[in-house]
Structures are given as structure tokens and as C-alpha cells.
Scaffold this active site. Structure first.
Site, PDB file in Angstrom:
ATOM      1  N   HIS A 125       0.824  -1.208   0.000  1.00  0.00           N
ATOM      2  CA  HIS A 125       0.000   0.000   0.000  1.00  0.00           C
ATOM      3  C   HIS A 125       0.864   1.267   0.000  1.00  0.00           C
ATOM      4  O   HIS A 125       2.050   1.211  -0.329  1.00  0.00           O
ATOM      5  CB  HIS A 125      -1.004  -0.039   1.149  1.00  0.00           C
ATOM      6  CG  HIS A 125      -1.734  -1.350   1.237  1.00  0.00           C
ATOM      7  ND1 HIS A 125      -2.685  -1.732   0.325  1.00  0.00           N
ATOM      8  CD2 HIS A 125      -1.585  -2.404   2.086  1.00  0.00           C
ATOM      9  CE1 HIS A 125      -3.132  -2.947   0.619  1.00  0.00           C
ATOM     10  NE2 HIS A 125      -2.465  -3.382   1.677  1.00  0.00           N
ATOM     11  N   GLU A 162      -1.703   0.366   7.978  1.00  0.00           N
ATOM     12  CA  GLU A 162      -0.886  -0.704   7.425  1.00  0.00           C
ATOM     13  C   GLU A 162       0.248  -0.135   6.580  1.00  0.00           C
ATOM     14  O   GLU A 162       1.372  -0.651   6.610  1.00  0.00           O
ATOM     15  CB  GLU A 162      -1.761  -1.637   6.586  1.00  0.00           C
ATOM     16  CG  GLU A 162      -1.004  -2.792   5.959  1.00  0.00           C
ATOM     17  CD  GLU A 162      -1.872  -3.637   5.048  1.00  0.00           C
ATOM     18  OE1 GLU A 162      -1.348  -4.616   4.472  1.00  0.00           O
ATOM     19  OE2 GLU A 162      -3.072  -3.325   4.872  1.00  0.00           O
ATOM     20  N   HIS A 217       3.044  -6.924   4.624  1.00  0.00           N
ATOM     21  CA  HIS A 217       1.673  -6.476   4.869  1.00  0.00           C
ATOM     22  C   HIS A 217       1.290  -6.673   6.330  1.00  0.00           C
ATOM     23  O   HIS A 217       1.968  -7.376   7.090  1.00  0.00           O
ATOM     24  CB  HIS A 217       0.685  -7.268   3.996  1.00  0.00           C
ATOM     25  CG  HIS A 217       0.723  -6.896   2.549  1.00  0.00           C
ATOM     26  ND1 HIS A 217      -0.130  -5.972   1.984  1.00  0.00           N
ATOM     27  CD2 HIS A 217       1.533  -7.320   1.548  1.00  0.00           C
ATOM     28  CE1 HIS A 217       0.139  -5.847   0.694  1.00  0.00           C
ATOM     29  NE2 HIS A 217       1.161  -6.648   0.397  1.00  0.00           N
ATOM     30  N   GLU A 298       1.731 -11.509   5.979  1.00  0.00           N
ATOM     31  CA  GLU A 298       0.786 -10.743   6.795  1.00  0.00           C
ATOM     32  C   GLU A 298       1.300 -10.861   8.224  1.00  0.00           C
ATOM     33  O   GLU A 298       1.123 -11.886   8.884  1.00  0.00           O
ATOM     34  CB  GLU A 298      -0.624 -11.310   6.662  1.00  0.00           C
ATOM     35  CG  GLU A 298      -1.188 -11.301   5.244  1.00  0.00           C
ATOM     36  CD  GLU A 298      -1.712  -9.932   4.813  1.00  0.00           C
ATOM     37  OE1 GLU A 298      -1.608  -8.980   5.618  1.00  0.00           O
ATOM     38  OE2 GLU A 298      -2.226  -9.821   3.679  1.00  0.00           O
TER      39      GLU A 298
END
Length: 335
Positions: A125, A162, A217, A298
């Protein structure tokens, strides 16, 4: 009469000196023994000569502990003032400071362990995505489907995003890997207003002639779920996607990442998704379009209070970066 006959006989000068010296020796020995009892033995150098004990400047701790000047916890790059975030004034870690972190599960790789290797780190992101919804909502081709260019990502309940997390951990991992001799490329380093799109992220590894790539992430799962998991590419041969050659090495990287990340952080495998911390997916453009071995991690569930507390702690983020760097080091030095 003068009285001279009553005086004791005169002794020679030599006899007088001998008497004085003989009396002084016991006194000197007594003094020396007393000093030894108070001060202890004089240290002796390796060459067998006496050496003065080193002195420690006032106010310093020779052990390098909390009393040492400059001792501090790992710095923070987010600048987020919420209660479950790091201090806003904490700076991003310098490459030198982060590179001196403990080597972790992989032992102590030297400065040439990854010489000649190129690693691409993809911080998921972008902090600016939320202000560029039109751009990031554009559809791109990922081979077997079309998906949004990028998304805003998730955040903790207190608003630590995030995108902030992934950029900070990627920078920390870069510092450790660079200290081991690797060339490290970040797909974005906070130097773009939004994105890049997922297809560009995938192409970045080929453009850098990378040996391996990893995307960082944080998850946005149910608040009751916690833990980390690793996502590996499925075999996809469709349109512009062909993961045939990267599935096997990516799986090996995924296993190493699961092992080293858990060893470095103590984090459990996700209890709400994946299987024993591993997931295989065919719907992620960053994996479908990659031509070099690549996985996603993650690092935790940012919607879970316990995971959020860890992920907003700069010292834990340093451990996360250590686990990532150790896994990549193991992958590049054992194949």
C-alpha cells in the site's frame, strides 16, 4: 672528673646504619602487606608486566547497558501519536543503527554473506492512497482476472495504518540485509504520492534483476483472530501471468519465512485464516505477475488488540524485520 667514663661506648657508622635498616624492613613489609589487603593485586598484562587497571569515565556504563550514553530502544518512523503507536518524535531508523541488530536465528552472517545478491522489498500500500481513490481504483490485468490498481490497506483501531507499518518494517529489513552485502530495492520508499499499482509492483523485481522478492503487509481480519501467515503463489498460467517457474522456490521461501519470523518475534500462526501459517493464493497480482520467487507476509492482524499492540511497538517491528531478513538470508545462502 669530667664523667666520660660513664657514657656507653660509641658504635661504628656501619653498625648504626645496619641497625636502622634492620628496624625499617619489618615496618615497610607491614605497610606493603596492608596496602595489598586493601587494594588487591596489581593486574598483569599478557606480556607478564604490571598494567594499571583501566578507569571508567563517570556516568558511563562499560557494559553498554542502560547506563551507557546513547542507549535507547529501536527508533520509529511512523510519527503517530496515538496511545498504541510509537512516540511521534521518534525518527526512522538509520541503516547503520538497524543493521547492528542481533543476527537472529540465522547465526551471524558477515558483511559479504549476500554480496552480489539483489532483494526487492515491496511495502504494501501507500500512506497517500486514501487521497488518490480515483487512481488506485483503476482496474489492472493480473492474468486470470482484473483487480484494483491498489488499495488503502487496513489500520489499527487507533488509526495506525498498514501503509505506515509496512514501510517502517521494510526499511528496517533493508538495513539488515544491506549490512550483509545485499543490494536492496524498495518498490516504494515513501517517495510516491500513491501506489504503485500491483502490476508495476510485480514488474519491479524483474526490472531490478532480483534474486528474490517479498511483500510486507498487515492483515485486517476479524478482531477475535490473531497471528501471522505467509502467502505463496499458486500455479497460474493465464494471459500475462505464468508462475510455473516460481511456485517451487517461492514455497521454499515461504517455509523459511514462517520459521524465521516466528523465531524472531514469538508470534503465533494465524488462528483465523490459512493453515499452520501458510496460504496459497491465485488472486494476488503481485504474485501472479512476478517472474522471480516471491511471497507475501501478513505480519499480524491489525484489527486484533493484542496484535495491534505488538505491531505499533518499534522494538517488535525491529524483530519482525529481523525475521524477514533472516529468512531471505537463509534462502539466498542455502540453495
Amino acid at each position: 672528673m669530667t664523667g666520660s667514663a660513664s657514657r656507653p661506648p660509641r658504635r661504628s657508622a656501619l653498625l648504626r646504619v645496619t641497625t636502622v635498616v634492620g628496624a625499617a624492613v619489618p615496618l615497610c613489609m607491614a605497610g606493603w602487606l596492608g596496602w595489598q589487603a586493601l587494594e588487591g593485586p596489581t593486574p598483569v598484562s599478557a606480556a607478564g608486566t604490571s598494567a594499571a587497571a583501566p578507569t571508567t569515565p563517570s556516568g558511563t556504563d562499560p557494559s553498554g547497558g542502560p547506563g551507557a550514553q546513547g542507549a535507547s530502544g529501536a527508533p520509529d518512523a511512523s510519527g503517530t501519536p496515538a496511545a498504541d503507536r510509537p512516540t511521534a518524535a521518534s525518527p526512522a531508523p538509520s541503516d547503520t543503527a538497524a543493521a547492528t541488530a542481533s543476527p537472529g536465528a540465522s547465526g551471524s552472517p558477515d558483511a559479504t554473506a549476500l554480496s552480489g545478491r539483489t532483494v526487492v522489498l515491496d511495502p504494501g500500500h501507500n500512506p497517500g492512497n486514501s487521497a488518490h481513490t480515483t487512481e488506485i481504483n483503476r482496474q489492472v490485468d493480473i492474468g486470470n482476472a482484473h483487480k484494483e490498481c491498489d488499495t488503502t490497506g487496513t489500520e489499527t483501531n487507533a488509526g495506525y495504518t498498514e501503509a505506515e507499518y509496512t514501510l517502517d518494517v521494510s526499511r528496517r529489513a533493508r538495513a539488515i540485509l544491506a549490512a550483509r552485502g545485499a543490494t536492496v530495492v524498495l518498490v516504494q520508499d515513501g517517495d510516491r504520492p500513491w501506489g504503485p499499482c500491483i502490476d508495476e509492483r510485480a514488474r519491479a523485481s524483474a526490472a531490478a534483476h532480483a534474486d528474490v522478492a517479498l511483500s510486507v503487509h498487515g492483515d485486517g481480519g476479524p478482531a477475535s483472530g490473531s497471528g501471522f501467515h505467509v502467502i505463496m503463489p499458486a500455479r497460474v498460467v493465464a494471459g500475462k501471468a505464468d508462475t510455473s517457474t516460481i511456485v517451487e522456490p517461492s514455497h521454499r521461501l515461504g517455509l523459511l519465512l514462517r520459521e524465521h519470523f516466528r523465531a524472531a518475534t514469538g508470534e503465533q500462526y494465524a488462528d483465523y485464516v490459512a493453515n499452520q501459517g501458510l496460504d496459497t493464493r491465485s488472486d494476488l497480482g503481485g504474485l501472479n505477475l512476478s517472474t522471480v520467487p516471491k511471497v507475501f507476509i501478513e505480519c499480524g492482524n491489525m484489527r486484533n488488540p493484542a496484535d495491534a499492540k505488538r505491531m505499533t511497538d518499534p522494538q517488535w517491528r525491529q524483530q519482525a524485520a529481523q525475521g524477514i531478513a533472516d529468512a531471505l538470508t537463509a534462502y539466498l545462502t542455502t540453495r
